[in-house]
Structures are given as C-alpha cells and as structure tokens.
Motif scaffolding. Structure first.
Motif, short mmCIF file in Angstrom:
data_model
loop_
_atom_site.label_atom_id
_atom_site.label_comp_id
_atom_site.label_asym_id
_atom_site.label_seq_id
_atom_site.Cartn_x
_atom_site.Cartn_y
_atom_site.Cartn_z
N UNK A 29 70.23 70.87 49.22
CA UNK A 29 70.43 70.53 47.81
C UNK A 29 71.80 69.90 47.59
N UNK A 30 72.84 70.43 48.24
CA UNK A 30 74.19 69.88 48.08
C UNK A 30 74.27 68.47 48.65
N UNK A 31 73.55 68.21 49.72
CA UNK A 31 73.58 66.86 50.31
C UNK A 31 72.99 65.84 49.35
N UNK A 32 71.93 66.19 48.65
CA UNK A 32 71.35 65.27 47.66
C UNK A 32 72.35 65.00 46.54
N UNK A 33 73.07 66.03 46.10
CA UNK A 33 74.09 65.82 45.06
C UNK A 33 75.16 64.87 45.56
N UNK A 34 75.60 65.08 46.81
CA UNK A 34 76.62 64.21 47.37
C UNK A 34 76.14 62.78 47.54
N UNK A 35 74.90 62.60 47.95
CA UNK A 35 74.38 61.24 48.13
C UNK A 35 74.34 60.49 46.82
N UNK A 36 73.95 61.16 45.75
CA UNK A 36 73.91 60.48 44.45
C UNK A 36 75.31 60.02 44.04
N UNK A 37 76.29 60.89 44.21
CA UNK A 37 77.66 60.52 43.84
C UNK A 37 78.16 59.39 44.73
N UNK A 38 77.82 59.45 46.03
CA UNK A 38 78.23 58.39 46.95
C UNK A 38 77.61 57.06 46.62
N UNK A 39 76.34 57.07 46.20
CA UNK A 39 75.68 55.82 45.80
C UNK A 39 76.30 55.26 44.53
N UNK A 40 76.82 56.14 43.67
CA UNK A 40 77.49 55.68 42.46
C UNK A 40 78.86 55.08 42.76
#
Length: 260
Positions: free
Chosen positions: A151-162
C-alpha cells in the motif's frame, strides 16, 4: 485480466532486474534497518524504563513497520526516475495494460522486501528478539507487513508520478523518515502528552507496529489507546484498505494520462 497478468508479470521481471543491477541500493536497504536495530536497541534501550533485551523485542516489530513505510520513498523515487528519463512515456506507447507498470513495480518491491526481512529477523534473534506467539500468528504478522508495504509503495508511486523529478522525489522521500518518529515504532506512546499521543496512535505505523507486537507475542495491546491501536489487526487492515483504495486508482490514472 489475462492481459493484466501477462503484462504485470513482465513488469515484475523488469523491476527485479532493475534492482539486481543496482546492488548499492539493495545493500543500503539491507544495512540501514540492521544498523538502526543495533543503535537504537543498545543506546535507547539503556535510557528507557524497559530493560535492554525487552526494549529490543519491542523495537524489532517497530523497525519492521518503519522499513515497510519506506515503500513510500522507494516507490516515489523509482516512479519519478522513470518519468524524468522518459521511460514512462515509452511504456505508454506500448499496447499493454495501463495498470501493469505500477502493479509490477509494487509487486517487485514486495518481493524484495520479503527477501530483505530475513537477514533483519536473524539479527533480531541474535540480539534477543523472539517469536512468543504461534506460527499462524507470525505468518499473519508478516502478511500484514507486506500488505502495508504494498500500500505504501502505491502511495509513493503516485507522488513520484506527480513530481516527475528525481531530485524532488529524493527530497520529499527524506521527509518520510518523520513518519515513524510520530508513532509507536520506537517508543511506547503512553508517556506522551495527550494531543501528541492521539496523533501518534492515529498514525498507521502505530496500528501495524502494535499488531505485529501482539501477533509475535512481544507486547500486549496498550489500554486506553485510540481505536486503531486498541484493535490493531483490524486497524491495520483498515488503513491498508484506505491507502490502496485512494492511491491505486490515482496512480493508475496519473500513469495513464501523464501531465494531461
């Protein structure tokens, strides 16, 4: 679904090869939790009311959860790196599922985390930590841990894509080290001021750390705590569901549409 499974497996393999070709990062992620266990376990343990070995038993589950929360940082950096270098744009041109790339990255991260947990637990056993509960409870604890990392990795990926920038992602990632400090990962929250204890106990890391301690049999659930800590397993599952429910669709949408 078959297309997603095929493409997701391909992306999983790509991410694992990427990590294999970056051994320095793998070594760092292995060494840091062990170093923190030895430092905190022997330095903080001598300053707290808990005896040293008792504190190290308390600390091991907390460090496991703090490491799992690091999925925010790794997911953020890898997604920003791929976006900044144009890899994400190239993937978008391919006839493949839009969910496959972030799913493959998240799954690979969980695989690496599971493998990296083994040496950490061996060091934990060497410094006095023990699994006092049953084997099923211990497996449940590891399942919760990996679900939280996912779950934390998905949160990080979204922020990284932003962010779309490696340097910005690295700076934001450093801020994630504050999250375990505002939780029960390293110290019990009972002695904190009321307002700070409330903040710490509603931190997802506190719920999961308490759940792991309970399932491993290392420490009882504290009395008078906020709901996620008073019901740590249910609280941990709820936090994971919330994180996945928010960030999976956001990350997939951001990946599919980019800057549009």
């Amino acid at each position: 679904m078959s297309m997603l499974a095929h493409d997701g497996t391909a992306m999983l393999g790509r991410q694992l090869r990427r990590m294999r070709n970056n051994p320095g990062l793998l070594i760092l992620t292995q060494v840091m939790p062990v170093s923190m266990l030895l430092f905190f376990g022997y330095v903080f343990g001598s300053a707290l009311a808990m005896p040293g070995e008792e504190y190290r038993s308390f600390l091991v589950p907390g460090l496991l959860v703090a490491t799992a929360a690091g999925g925010i940082m790794t997911g953020m950096f890898q997604a920003a790196q791929d976006t900044h270098r144009g890899v994400t744009d190239r993937f978008r041109t391919l006839p493949m599922s839009r969910t496959a790339v972030p799913l493959g990255q998240a799954a690979a991260d969980v695989v690496v985390t599971a493998a990296g947990t083994v040496p950490f637990l061996l060091v934990g056993l060497a410094v006095g930590w023990r699994v006092e509960g049953g084997p099923l409870e211990a497996l449940g604890a590891m399942g919760l841990l990996l679900l939280f990392r996912f779950a934390c990795t998905w949160a990080g990926m979204y922020i990284g894509l932003l962010t779309r920038n490696e340097e910005a992602a690295g700076q934001l990632g450093g801020a994630t080290f504050l999250l375990p400090l505002l939780s029960s990962a390293y110290i019990p929250t009972g002695g904190l001021p009321d307002w700070l204890r409330t903040v710490a106990e509603w931190n997802p890391i506190s719920a999961l750390a308490t759940a792991l301690r309970d399932l491993f049999g290392n420490a009882p659930v504290p009395g008078g705590a906020a709901w996620p800590v008073a019901h740590p397993v249910a609280g941990s599952l709820l936090w994971c569901a919330v994180l996945l429910g928010i960030f999976v669709p956001l990350a997939v949408r951001q990946y599919a549409h980019g800057e549009r």
